[in-house]
Write an enzyme that holds these catalytic residues in place. Structure first.
Site, PDB file in Angstrom:
ATOM      1  N   THR A 138       0.836  -1.207   0.000  1.00 29.69           N
ATOM      2  CA  THR A 138       0.000   0.000   0.000  1.00 29.69           C
ATOM      3  C   THR A 138       0.865   1.249   0.000  1.00 29.69           C
ATOM      4  O   THR A 138       2.046   1.199   0.393  1.00 29.69           O
ATOM      5  CB  THR A 138      -0.908   0.008   1.250  1.00 29.69           C
ATOM      6  OG1 THR A 138      -1.576   1.261   1.362  1.00 29.69           O
ATOM      7  CG2 THR A 138      -0.092  -0.207   2.518  1.00 29.69           C
ATOM      8  N   ASP A 139       0.279   2.369  -0.403  1.00 29.53           N
ATOM      9  CA  ASP A 139       0.991   3.644  -0.321  1.00 29.53           C
ATOM     10  C   ASP A 139       1.109   4.130   1.121  1.00 29.53           C
ATOM     11  O   ASP A 139       1.933   5.000   1.433  1.00 29.53           O
ATOM     12  CB  ASP A 139       0.310   4.712  -1.179  1.00 29.53           C
ATOM     13  CG  ASP A 139      -1.163   4.936  -0.829  1.00 29.53           C
ATOM     14  OD1 ASP A 139      -1.704   4.218   0.035  1.00 29.53           O
ATOM     15  OD2 ASP A 139      -1.783   5.826  -1.444  1.00 29.53           O
ATOM     16  N   GLU A 140       0.320   3.564   2.026  1.00 27.81           N
ATOM     17  CA  GLU A 140       0.306   4.057   3.402  1.00 27.81           C
ATOM     18  C   GLU A 140       1.601   3.762   4.160  1.00 27.81           C
ATOM     19  O   GLU A 140       1.847   4.353   5.208  1.00 27.81           O
ATOM     20  CB  GLU A 140      -0.901   3.492   4.154  1.00 27.81           C
ATOM     21  CG  GLU A 140      -2.222   3.958   3.566  1.00 27.81           C
ATOM     22  CD  GLU A 140      -3.412   3.650   4.462  1.00 27.81           C
ATOM     23  OE1 GLU A 140      -3.277   3.789   5.689  1.00 27.81           O
ATOM     24  OE2 GLU A 140      -4.456   3.264   3.921  1.00 27.81           O
ATOM     25  N   TYR A 164      -2.059  -0.424  10.982  1.00 32.41           N
ATOM     26  CA  TYR A 164      -2.209  -1.099   9.687  1.00 32.41           C
ATOM     27  C   TYR A 164      -1.011  -0.829   8.795  1.00 32.41           C
ATOM     28  O   TYR A 164      -0.389  -1.758   8.248  1.00 32.41           O
ATOM     29  CB  TYR A 164      -3.490  -0.640   8.986  1.00 32.41           C
ATOM     30  CG  TYR A 164      -3.477  -0.909   7.499  1.00 32.41           C
ATOM     31  CD1 TYR A 164      -3.459  -2.211   7.019  1.00 32.41           C
ATOM     32  CD2 TYR A 164      -3.443   0.136   6.575  1.00 32.41           C
ATOM     33  CE1 TYR A 164      -3.419  -2.471   5.655  1.00 32.41           C
ATOM     34  CE2 TYR A 164      -3.405  -0.110   5.215  1.00 32.41           C
ATOM     35  CZ  TYR A 164      -3.393  -1.419   4.757  1.00 32.41           C
ATOM     36  OH  TYR A 164      -3.331  -1.666   3.404  1.00 32.41           O
ATOM     37  N   LYS A 168       1.917  -3.482   7.340  1.00 31.91           N
ATOM     38  CA  LYS A 168       2.231  -3.679   5.924  1.00 31.91           C
ATOM     39  C   LYS A 168       3.690  -3.335   5.627  1.00 31.91           C
ATOM     40  O   LYS A 168       4.346  -4.010   4.830  1.00 31.91           O
ATOM     41  CB  LYS A 168       1.299  -2.828   5.058  1.00 31.91           C
ATOM     42  CG  LYS A 168      -0.149  -3.272   5.062  1.00 31.91           C
ATOM     43  CD  LYS A 168      -0.336  -4.662   4.459  1.00 31.91           C
ATOM     44  CE  LYS A 168      -0.173  -4.666   2.960  1.00 31.91           C
ATOM     45  NZ  LYS A 168      -0.489  -6.004   2.380  1.00 31.91           N
TER      46      LYS A 168
END
Length: 363
Positions: A138-140, A164, A168
């Site tokens: 993810t970009d997060e 979260y 990741k």
């Protein structure tokens, strides 16, 4: 390029992106798809119901944290690729109950990597060279951006904000280490916010659509000025297949259509499409709403809320010749129409959720 008729493991194939990937692979390749999914609350077999009759599709309910089961599946199906999408992904839930995210996203990734490595080491050399492990991230993991900051790239430093995102990021580091230390042929993709059909109703766009149709308040965190970069799920899964087949092992690839909108704009756009496709009935009763946007309400912002996400997909576009096909306005309208046409998909989910809440089982 993977040989035709190869077997591919897709973890989390009953989820939103996973089910879209399975639909794409069955329609556009000759691969044999083995869908491995634990079926947590967000996994919906109805999302892939039409795949069941396809002889190239197999579903196995299993937890990727169970190495014994994974090893058995590798021996039985002899895949030439793993596309790892299984993950807990809801940021709010990760704030309230992070343990499940550590287990699924970190322990699960580690267990899958180890089962994959042991299987890969026993393969013949030509098969080892063809084998690929794609981890969908993810970009997060990169944190957030300021208003004038340039979008993240594959080389941006990691700075996760939520449990979260941290889970990741941890999985990403494991995947990279298994490539560097053991030579496992891995790739990592980072996508921006996805939208499209079959997205679980807890996420912003389907939540807005469904709550609006039920005349419920449309909650927006804080001021609603948080910016997200939106990508249609079908564009995403096309990119994943390209990365798996043509990406360079050990590399990261950012996937983005570069559609930046603030949350308030997204909710207003959804309401405007609903006004057109499913207009509210004319009602002269006192207090009756005439437009869906009248349901918008602001709620307290969540802790550690990232302000802006954006990704630069230049590497994917230049190396692999990928371009998004969906215009955002077109894609959003198609998505709203899908939820209007498929109440039989989302209404049972709401019924189960309501039952769980009444029984005190809701998260």
């Amino acid at each position: 390029m993977l040989p035709e008729n190869s077997a591919v493991f897709v973890t989390g194939g009953a989820g939103f992106i996973g089910s879209a990937l399975i639909h794409y692979l069955l329609a556009n390749t000759n691969m044999h798809i083995i869908n491995i999914d634990k079926l947590t609350y967000a996994g919906q077999l109805t999302s892939i119901a039409d795949a069941v009759s396809n002889p190239r599709y197999t579903f196995i309910q299993a937890d990727i944290c169970n190495k014994q089961i994974l090893s058995t599946l590798f021996r039985q199906h002899q895949p030439l690729a793993v596309m790892h999408l299984a993950a807990e992904s809801h940021v709010d839930h990760s704030i309230d109950a992070p343990a499940a995210f550590i287990q699924s996203n970190i322990v699960g990734a580690f267990t899958l990597l180890e089962a994959t490595r042991e299987y890969w080491r026993q393969m013949e050399e030509n098969q080892q060279q063809n084998f690929r492990f794609l981890h969908v991230s993810t970009d997060e993991v990169f944190g957030d951006l300021g208003e004038i900051d340039q979008p993240f790239t594959e080389n941006s430093p990691y700075h996760p904000s939520s449990p979260y995102a941290a889970s990741k990021a941890s999985a990403d580091h494991l995947v990279q280490a298994w490539h560097r230390t053991y030579g496992l042929p891995t790739l990592i993709s980072h996508s921006s916010n996805n939208y499209g059909p079959r997205q679980f109703p807890e996420k912003l766009i389907p939540l807005t659509i469904i709550r609006a149709l039920q005349r419920q308040n449309l909650p927006i965190y804080g001021s609603g000025t948080q910016i997200r970069d939106w990508l249609h799920v079908d564009d995403h899964v096309r990119a994943l297949w390209l990365i798996l087949n043509h990406g360079q092992c050990g590399h990261h690839y950012a996937v983005s259509a570069q559609n930046e909108w603030c949350n308030m704009e997204i909710v207003h756009k959804v309401c405007a499409v609903l006004d057109e496709l499913c207009p509210l009935p004319h009602d002269n009763k006192l207090g009756a709403i005439q437009r869906y946007s009248q349901l918008i309400t602001h709620v307290s912002d969540r802790p550690g809320h990232d302000w802006r996400y954006a990704l630069n997909a230049a590497t994917l576009q230049q190396e692999l010749n990928w371009q998004p096909k969906y215009d955002f306005v077109q894609g959003l309208r198609q998505t709203v129409q899908w939820y209007l046409d498929h109440r039989d998909w989302w209404q049972p989910i709401l019924m189960r959720s309501n039952t769980a809440e009444r029984q005190g089982l809701s998260s």
